[in-house]
Design a protein around this motif. Sequence first.
Motif, short mmCIF file in Angstrom:
data_model
loop_
_atom_site.label_atom_id
_atom_site.label_comp_id
_atom_site.label_asym_id
_atom_site.label_seq_id
_atom_site.Cartn_x
_atom_site.Cartn_y
_atom_site.Cartn_z
N MET A 116 60.26 47.12 68.31
CA MET A 116 60.40 48.47 67.76
C MET A 116 60.28 48.53 66.25
O MET A 116 59.79 49.53 65.70
N TYR A 166 72.54 47.64 71.50
CA TYR A 166 71.18 47.76 72.00
C TYR A 166 70.38 46.50 71.67
O TYR A 166 69.62 45.99 72.50
N HIS A 187 68.79 44.42 74.71
CA HIS A 187 67.34 44.59 74.88
C HIS A 187 66.60 43.92 73.73
O HIS A 187 65.89 44.55 72.96
N VAL A 212 56.72 47.86 79.28
CA VAL A 212 58.16 47.87 79.01
C VAL A 212 58.84 46.74 79.79
O VAL A 212 59.70 46.03 79.25
N MET A 220 62.61 44.37 73.31
CA MET A 220 62.24 45.70 72.85
C MET A 220 62.69 45.92 71.41
O MET A 220 61.95 46.49 70.60
N GLY A 239 61.24 52.57 73.65
CA GLY A 239 62.46 51.98 73.12
C GLY A 239 63.20 52.92 72.19
O GLY A 239 64.43 53.04 72.26
N ASP A 263 64.97 55.58 74.14
CA ASP A 263 66.18 55.04 74.76
C ASP A 263 67.29 54.93 73.73
O ASP A 263 68.44 55.33 73.97
N MET A 294 60.79 43.54 78.03
CA MET A 294 62.21 43.36 78.32
C MET A 294 62.50 41.97 78.87
O MET A 294 63.56 41.39 78.61
N ALA A 315 56.79 50.77 72.29
CA ALA A 315 57.90 50.88 71.34
C ALA A 315 58.49 52.28 71.34
O ALA A 315 59.70 52.45 71.17
#
Length: 212
Positions: free
Chosen positions: A104, A93, A97, A16, A100, A61, A64, A20, A58
Amino acid sequence: MEPESSLRERLIDVGVDIVMTDGPASLGLREIARRAGVSHGAPRRYFPTHHALLSAIARRGFADLASRFEAAADEDASPRDRLEALARTYLRYASEHRGMFELMFRHDLLYSGETQPAGRPPLRESTLPLFSHFVELVSRHTAGRATAAPTAPAAVTAAALWTNLHGVAQLGAWGSLQLALDGASQGAAPEDDPVDGLLMVVLDAHLGPVNA
């Protein structure tokens, strides 16, 4: 000795951090092992393939993003207002990010369904509920509108809306959107955000004007 479950989570944590800061292109098993301080073969005990590793990262992500959607939810708001809140959360988002976000939705690189290794939940259990939430709100919005015009199925409208939002996010990240909107922003007040105006056009295109 570190418990295997803890080591697996630490490997995901490192992955992660990498996605990022450096983007998904830097996510290799060897690089994650190096940064985690373990042998280059250690990640293979938990992630037999590169796809399995990317899927685990992923999934963080999606968790989140789901929590952000939940925080943005206002049960007392209209379906359209809730869709606008989700859309803004999605674009925010993507901006905050980027690495990520790019990973995703690369389901060509991720385990999504039957190919998921035994004992691991398929990634579709993380992605489909988010899309289903959009579909539900679109359906409720459509049902509440007084119009005789035929409408597409809620899932189709939601998919079109999602496609548009993703395009705004990705073209914005590449700088293409800013280039295209530069002429339209001439003479606008400094506080005006051209992407904000574009978002409202997107919502009107798929959901109908606010007062329609």
